[in-house]
Design an enzyme around this catalytic site. Structure first.
Site, PDB file in Angstrom:
ATOM      1  N   LYS A  33       0.839  -1.208   0.000  1.00  0.00           N
ATOM      2  CA  LYS A  33       0.000   0.000   0.000  1.00  0.00           C
ATOM      3  C   LYS A  33       0.873   1.257   0.000  1.00  0.00           C
ATOM      4  O   LYS A  33       0.620   2.190  -0.753  1.00  0.00           O
ATOM      5  CB  LYS A  33      -0.931   0.021   1.223  1.00  0.00           C
ATOM      6  CG  LYS A  33      -1.910  -1.143   1.277  1.00  0.00           C
ATOM      7  CD  LYS A  33      -2.889  -1.014   2.439  1.00  0.00           C
ATOM      8  CE  LYS A  33      -2.263  -1.125   3.803  1.00  0.00           C
ATOM      9  NZ  LYS A  33      -1.714  -2.452   4.143  1.00  0.00           N
ATOM     10  N   ARG A 148      11.923  -7.570   5.604  1.00  0.00           N
ATOM     11  CA  ARG A 148      12.109  -6.117   5.406  1.00  0.00           C
ATOM     12  C   ARG A 148      13.104  -5.525   6.415  1.00  0.00           C
ATOM     13  O   ARG A 148      13.043  -5.802   7.601  1.00  0.00           O
ATOM     14  CB  ARG A 148      10.746  -5.431   5.558  1.00  0.00           C
ATOM     15  CG  ARG A 148      10.780  -3.931   5.360  1.00  0.00           C
ATOM     16  CD  ARG A 148       9.416  -3.383   5.043  1.00  0.00           C
ATOM     17  NE  ARG A 148       8.417  -3.590   6.092  1.00  0.00           N
ATOM     18  CZ  ARG A 148       7.153  -3.227   5.977  1.00  0.00           C
ATOM     19  NH1 ARG A 148       6.711  -2.677   4.847  1.00  0.00           N
ATOM     20  NH2 ARG A 148       6.299  -3.438   6.969  1.00  0.00           N
ATOM     21  N   ARG A 181      11.652  -3.119  11.675  1.00  0.00           N
ATOM     22  CA  ARG A 181      10.537  -2.569  12.445  1.00  0.00           C
ATOM     23  C   ARG A 181      10.135  -3.577  13.517  1.00  0.00           C
ATOM     24  O   ARG A 181      10.099  -4.774  13.259  1.00  0.00           O
ATOM     25  CB  ARG A 181       9.344  -2.318  11.516  1.00  0.00           C
ATOM     26  CG  ARG A 181       9.296  -0.920  10.951  1.00  0.00           C
ATOM     27  CD  ARG A 181       8.250  -0.760   9.881  1.00  0.00           C
ATOM     28  NE  ARG A 181       6.903  -1.203  10.240  1.00  0.00           N
ATOM     29  CZ  ARG A 181       5.832  -1.026   9.463  1.00  0.00           C
ATOM     30  NH1 ARG A 181       5.953  -0.427   8.296  1.00  0.00           N
ATOM     31  NH2 ARG A 181       4.647  -1.450   9.834  1.00  0.00           N
TER      32      ARG A 181
END
Ligand code: AMP
Length: 239
Positions: A33, A148, A181
């Site tokens: 997104k 990631r 993250r």
């Protein structure tokens, strides 16, 4: 020429100009997104409003909202609707939203969707919302999310499986140690997917039911997916 660029050029030649209006990018964590929103910003010149980015900025600044959100986000749960709705309300008051905006990561609950629908229907000059749901299968999402890593200096995003840095764990540009993250661990990913199925999948059904809704296959090259979203928005705006 990339398919997105050629689509834009063809549109210009045909004298076609889409006023994008409010666009919702829906889909599970990791479908792209944010990546797609950035492509559409370049094309349409309207802002990306990412509630995840706004919340992370609050966490980094240590605001009251950030203090509440930090732990909730770290475990992959949702920040309470009232706080997120209020944050979005403030952002939507900015003048750069007048020709439209791309909401990325919002709404994520039926309560948020009801709040947004009510707010936009109160603005008679606003075009109706167009919602695009991006689809990617579970195993691919798992690799995208848990692989990631980002550079804390230049924000370049790598993926240990699909787009590794030249030296493991080190940014090619800045030489800085890459970070993951807190909510990109396998455990937090599983929780985010559980929350998505329980709370956000009904939001997708809500916009599907309203019409002006499209599904796009997100498991293709970035510009091909972007071209698919542009085509869907142009088609839905022309209806
Ligand atoms: P994202 O960057 O969109 O994956 O969002 C990261 C995290 O921020 C989510 O897992 C939630 O904890 C929080 N968050 C982002 N958007 C929302 C939202 N619309 N409602 C509640 N929490 C959100």
């Amino acid at each position: 020429m990339s398919s997105l660029i050629s689509m834009i050029e063809n549109g210009r030649e045909a004298g076609r100009k889409t006023v994008p209006g409010p666009i919702l990018l829906l889909g599970a964590p990791g479908v792209g997104k944010g990546t797609q929103a950035k492509e559409l910003v370049k094309l349409w010149g309207i802002p990306q409003i990412s509630t995840g980015d706004l919340l992370r900025a609050n966490v980094a600044r240590g605001t009251e909202l950030g203090k509440v959100a930090k732990e909730i986000m770290g475990r992959g749960d949702l920040v309470p609707d009232t706080l997120v709705n209020e944050m979005v309300a403030v952002r939507l008051q900015q003048p750069d939203t007048v020709n439209g905006f791309i909401l990325d990561g919002f709404p994520r609950t039926l309560n948020q969707a009801g709040w947004l629908d009510g707010r936009l229907s109160g603005q008679s000059e606003s075009l109706p919302v167009v919602a695009v749901s991006i689809q990617v299968d579970y195993n691919q999402l798992l690799r995208r999310i848990t692989g990631r890593r980002n550079c804390p200096v230049c924000q370049t995003i790598y993926n240990v499986y699909m787009k590794p840095s030249a030296v493991d764990g080190i940014c090619d540009v800045e030489g800085a140690a890459l970070v993951q993250r807190a909510d990109d661990t396998e455990e937090a990913f599983a929780e985010r997917m559980r929350v998505y199925a329980a709370q956000t999948a009904p939001v997708v059904d809500h916009y599907r039911g309203l019409g002006r809704f499209a599904e796009v296959d997100g498991d293709r090259a970035i510009d091909v997916v972007a071209a698919g979203i542009v085509a869907a928005v142009e088609r839905l705006r022309a209806e």
